[in-house]
Motif scaffolding. Structure first.
Motif, short mmCIF file in Angstrom:
data_model
loop_
_atom_site.label_atom_id
_atom_site.label_comp_id
_atom_site.label_asym_id
_atom_site.label_seq_id
_atom_site.Cartn_x
_atom_site.Cartn_y
_atom_site.Cartn_z
N ARG A 55 0.84 -1.21 0.00
CA ARG A 55 0.00 0.00 0.00
C ARG A 55 0.87 1.25 0.00
N VAL A 56 0.51 2.20 -0.86
CA VAL A 56 1.15 3.52 -0.88
C VAL A 56 0.24 4.46 -0.09
N TYR A 57 0.82 5.24 0.81
CA TYR A 57 0.04 6.12 1.67
C TYR A 57 -0.28 7.44 0.98
N ARG A 58 -1.17 8.22 1.63
CA ARG A 58 -1.52 9.56 1.17
C ARG A 58 -1.13 10.56 2.24
N ALA A 59 -0.76 11.74 1.84
CA ALA A 59 -0.44 12.81 2.79
C ALA A 59 -1.73 13.47 3.24
N GLY A 60 -2.07 13.26 4.52
CA GLY A 60 -3.27 13.86 5.07
C GLY A 60 -4.52 13.04 4.91
#
Length: 176
Positions: A55-60
């Motif tokens: 999984r690639v995360y998101r900023a915020g």
């Protein structure tokens, strides 16, 4: 064609539109200025899951389990209190665990970090096994690292031998 464009050509499901990232909050909270190439990568793949494993995360992100800001803060504390071999590797690069950016993770609890550098073109990717001492250090941007892993051009000591599958999908989930 750039590595990001090549990565975007893999078969995918889900929404294929720009991802909302809160870059001002991420940079202020984490005391870092992100390279433009990383912002582009997360604006395309934030929230995405590769081969139902990474999984690639998101900023915020509202979901704390995929929020780059929260995951980075938590991992910085963990990495500072454990894993002396990683602290030593970072010290050799002039970086402390409190500067790491956790941009992704796997279902096996493996952690993917950006290792900052004064030169935005010299950031590296550090992948650390969830439990154990194995790690990979890739000199280059996240999108290049991920592309080479998925193409089988780079073998990880951290990821299982069956990742990625021969045929896999990228599940794009920019809302997650």
């Amino acid at each position: 064609m750039t590595d990001l464009e090549l990565l975007a050509r893999f078969p995918s499901t889900g929404a294929d539109h720009p991802v909302a990232n809160d870059w001002p909050s991420a940079e202020q909270t984490l005391h870092i200025r992100f390279p433009a190439s990383f912002k582009e990568f997360l604006n395309v793949f934030g929230g995405a899951k590769f081969d139902d494993f990474l999984r690639v995360y998101r900023a915020g992100a509202q979901n704390k389990n995929v929020d780059l800001i929260r995951k980075s803060i938590d991992a910085r504390a963990t990495m500072a209190d454990s894993r002396p071999h990683i602290r030593s590797l970072l010290a050799d690069r002039g970086v402390t665990p409190s500067e790491l950016i956790r941009w992704g993770g796997t279902d096996n609890a493996d952690m993917l970090f950006l290792v900052p550098h004064r030169d935005p073109d010299a950031w590296a990717v550090l992948t650390v096994i969830g439990r154990g001492a194995e790690f990979d250090l890739y000199e280059g941007p996240a999108e290049s690292y991920l592309l080479r892993i998925l193409r089988g051009e780079l073998t990880s000591r951290v990821f299982p031998d069956d990742f990625p599958d021969e045929e896999f999908l990228v599940d794009r989930a920019p809302w997650i």
